[in-house]
Design a protein around this motif. Structure first.
Motif: not given
Length: 318
Positions: A122, A124-128, A130-131, A198-200
């Motif tokens: 991803t 996006d750091e936050q997505t990474a 929190e995944s 999960d956004g990845l």
């Protein structure tokens, strides 16, 4: 004959070394052909925990089952996918029926054997961060990738590392035993698959193994050994030819050839510290005084009409 025997031995060695280098050049293809990494193998038959991973296992396709350890996860910044710079999410995965390759001590029974698995990418750091992987059984087909060397990551946020290094992961997760490699999934099934979710985004496996082909470096060495062999033969031929010419001309005799007299010129007499100026004058064609001799003196007078005249002979009175 002795020198010929020595040269033949050297040439034989050089040609043998050249053939050995040619064999090494072809061995690159043989090694690639021998490792059928495209065939899917059971994971536990090719990998053992706490043991070095042979380089031949790089890119090997494997199948395995197990479950995720969601709390044992790291984020790796500085990764690129399709030209976009972002983050890898790597989660530890506990294979079913995992094996230890070497004794790990008395406390090994209290530890879980797990291998790092690249779950996705991803930007996006936050997505990474929190995944999280789901809990439950998972069946997976993946490709084995060699672990990376450790790099210091003191400036990174907690939970991030610069490389997928098992030595660093062991320090982060001391309750785990791991492998000298990580997995890049091709596919996963089950309710807890958690690959590219999960956004990845999905990270396709890449080839890290050297491709087949003729090893040019070894081929160059083979040519060099052949050149050495030719040079040895050439040097022996030159020595043989020079010896033949000397014998043919009789140059090995102690007598001087009368047809080729040598002329000697003595330019300095015995016992003298300098060369005679007259001798040097005869050699160079310059006046003797130019080589250190005294310059001859002349007498000057004046004629009756006032012109200068030079007398070179003495005059007598009446």
């Amino acid at each position: 004959m002795g020198s010929l025997l020595l040269v033949l031995v050297l040439v034989t060695c050089f040609v043998g070394l050249s053939a050995w280098q040619v064999d090494r050049a072809q061995h690159k293809n043989d090694a690639v052909d021998a490792a059928d990494v495209e065939e899917i193998e059971p994971f536990n038959e090719v990998m053992e925990a706490q043991a070095p991973m042979p380089g031949i296992l790089a890119d090997q396709r494997v199948s395995l089952s197990g479950h995720w350890l969601p709390d044992n996860q790291v984020v790796v910044p500085g990764r690129v996918l399709d030209g976009d710079k972002g983050y890898w999410v790597v989660t530890m995965f506990a294979p079913d029926g995992a094996r230890l390759g070497a004794p790990a001590g008395a406390d090994a029974d209290d530890k879980t054997i797990a291998i790092p698995v690249l779950r996705g990418f991803t930007t996006d750091e936050q997505t990474a961060m929190e995944s999280r992987a789901a809990e439950g059984p998972v069946e997976m087909k993946a490709q084995i990738g060699p672990v990376e060397g450790p790099k210091p990551g003191n400036s990174l946020p907690e939970g991030q590392v610069r490389t997928v290094s098992t030595s660093q992961l062991i320090n982060l997760f001391p309750d785990l035993l791991t492998y000298s490699g990580f997995l890049i999934p091709e596919s996963a099934s089950g309710a807890a698959a958690s690959i590219a979710t999960d956004g990845l985004a999905y990270v396709p496996p890449t080839t890290t193994r050297e491709e087949g082909g003729f090893d040019l470096q070894s081929a160059g060495y083979a040519i060099e050994w052949l050149i050495f062999a030719v040079m040895a033969l050439y040097m022996w031929w030159q020595l043989l030819r020079d010896d033949f010419v000397r014998r043919r001309l009789g140059s090995d005799s102690d007598t001087q050839d009368p047809a080729s007299p040598v002329e000697y010129v003595v330019v300095k007499s015995a016992g003298r510290s300098s060369i005679d100026p007259e001798v040097m004058s005869g050699l160079t064609g310059l006046p003797a005084h130019r080589h250190g001799a005294k310059k001859p003196r002349s007498r000057r007078g004046r004629s009756a009409d006032g012109a200068d005249s030079t007398n070179t002979t003495p005059t007598e009175g009446n």
